[in-house]
Scaffold this motif. Structure first.
Motif, PDB file in Angstrom:
ATOM      1  N   TYR A  15      -0.722  -2.125  -4.730  1.00  0.00           N
ATOM      2  CA  TYR A  15      -0.022  -2.685  -5.875  1.00  0.00           C
ATOM      3  C   TYR A  15       0.318  -4.148  -5.603  1.00  0.00           C
ATOM      4  O   TYR A  15       0.520  -4.551  -4.450  1.00  0.00           O
ATOM      5  N   PRO A  24      -3.502   5.403   0.660  1.00  0.00           N
ATOM      6  CA  PRO A  24      -2.506   4.689  -0.158  1.00  0.00           C
ATOM      7  C   PRO A  24      -3.177   3.946  -1.314  1.00  0.00           C
ATOM      8  O   PRO A  24      -4.373   3.682  -1.284  1.00  0.00           O
ATOM      9  N   GLU A  25      -2.364   3.612  -2.300  1.00  0.00           N
ATOM     10  CA  GLU A  25      -2.827   2.828  -3.440  1.00  0.00           C
ATOM     11  C   GLU A  25      -2.188   1.461  -3.388  1.00  0.00           C
ATOM     12  O   GLU A  25      -1.006   1.326  -3.063  1.00  0.00           O
ATOM     13  N   ASP A  56      -1.231  12.714  -0.220  1.00  0.00           N
ATOM     14  CA  ASP A  56      -2.196  11.684  -0.611  1.00  0.00           C
ATOM     15  C   ASP A  56      -3.117  11.375   0.568  1.00  0.00           C
ATOM     16  O   ASP A  56      -2.657  11.238   1.703  1.00  0.00           O
ATOM     17  N   GLU A  97       0.869  -1.176   0.000  1.00  0.00           N
ATOM     18  CA  GLU A  97       0.000   0.000   0.000  1.00  0.00           C
ATOM     19  C   GLU A  97       0.905   1.225   0.000  1.00  0.00           C
ATOM     20  O   GLU A  97       1.615   1.464   0.985  1.00  0.00           O
ATOM     21  N   TYR A 153       1.896   5.348  -0.703  1.00  0.00           N
ATOM     22  CA  TYR A 153       1.597   6.764  -0.856  1.00  0.00           C
ATOM     23  C   TYR A 153       2.578   7.340  -1.876  1.00  0.00           C
ATOM     24  O   TYR A 153       3.788   7.158  -1.758  1.00  0.00           O
ATOM     25  N   HIS A 154       2.023   8.035  -2.868  1.00  0.00           N
ATOM     26  CA  HIS A 154       2.876   8.611  -3.906  1.00  0.00           C
ATOM     27  C   HIS A 154       3.393  10.000  -3.540  1.00  0.00           C
ATOM     28  O   HIS A 154       4.418  10.445  -4.065  1.00  0.00           O
TER      29      HIS A 154
END
Length: 121
Positions: free
Chosen positions: A110, A107-108, A104, A97, A99-100
């Motif tokens: 992957y 989290p995104e 943000d 997870e 954070y770019h």
């Protein structure tokens, strides 16, 4: 973001393997990281997870045999697998997870590409 998993292979029952998964590209910070597995004909299941602070969680089936760890400086998560059993045979996938950026809101998630673990009896 890319997650590159490695370390799978063929091992006899009772043996050990160590999986690694390195995240790269566009990362501000990583929240939780984990390992999942999927055996043929079965659903993907959580094997182990670790938070950024080091708290861990394990599936009951691997407690006492598998150890998850992470190196935050290297954005890498590891899975040390001992006393392997034939029922551990599966494709293992890492998850992170990410954070770019500092602002943000969430989290995104992957996934890595999967690494095959085969345990012979």
């Amino acid at each position: 973001v890319q997650l590159q998993a490695s370390g799978g292979g063929l091992v006899q029952a009772g043996g050990s393997l160590r999986l690694s998964c390195a995240a790269s590209g566009g990362i501000y910070t990583i929240n939780s990281m984990g390992w999942y597995r999927q055996a043929p004909g079965k659903e993907r299941e959580l094997v182990a997870a670790i938070t950024s602070g080091g708290s861990t969680d394990y599936a009951d089936s691997v407690k006492g045999r598998f150890t998850i760890s992470r190196d935050n400086a290297k954005n890498t998560v590891y899975l040390e697998m001992n006393s392997l059993k034939p029922e551990d045979t599966a494709d293992y996938y890492c998850n992170a997870e990410i954070y770019h950026d500092y602002d943000d809101h969430a989290p995104e998630g992957y996934w890595g590409q999967g690494t095959q673990v085969t345990v012979s009896s």
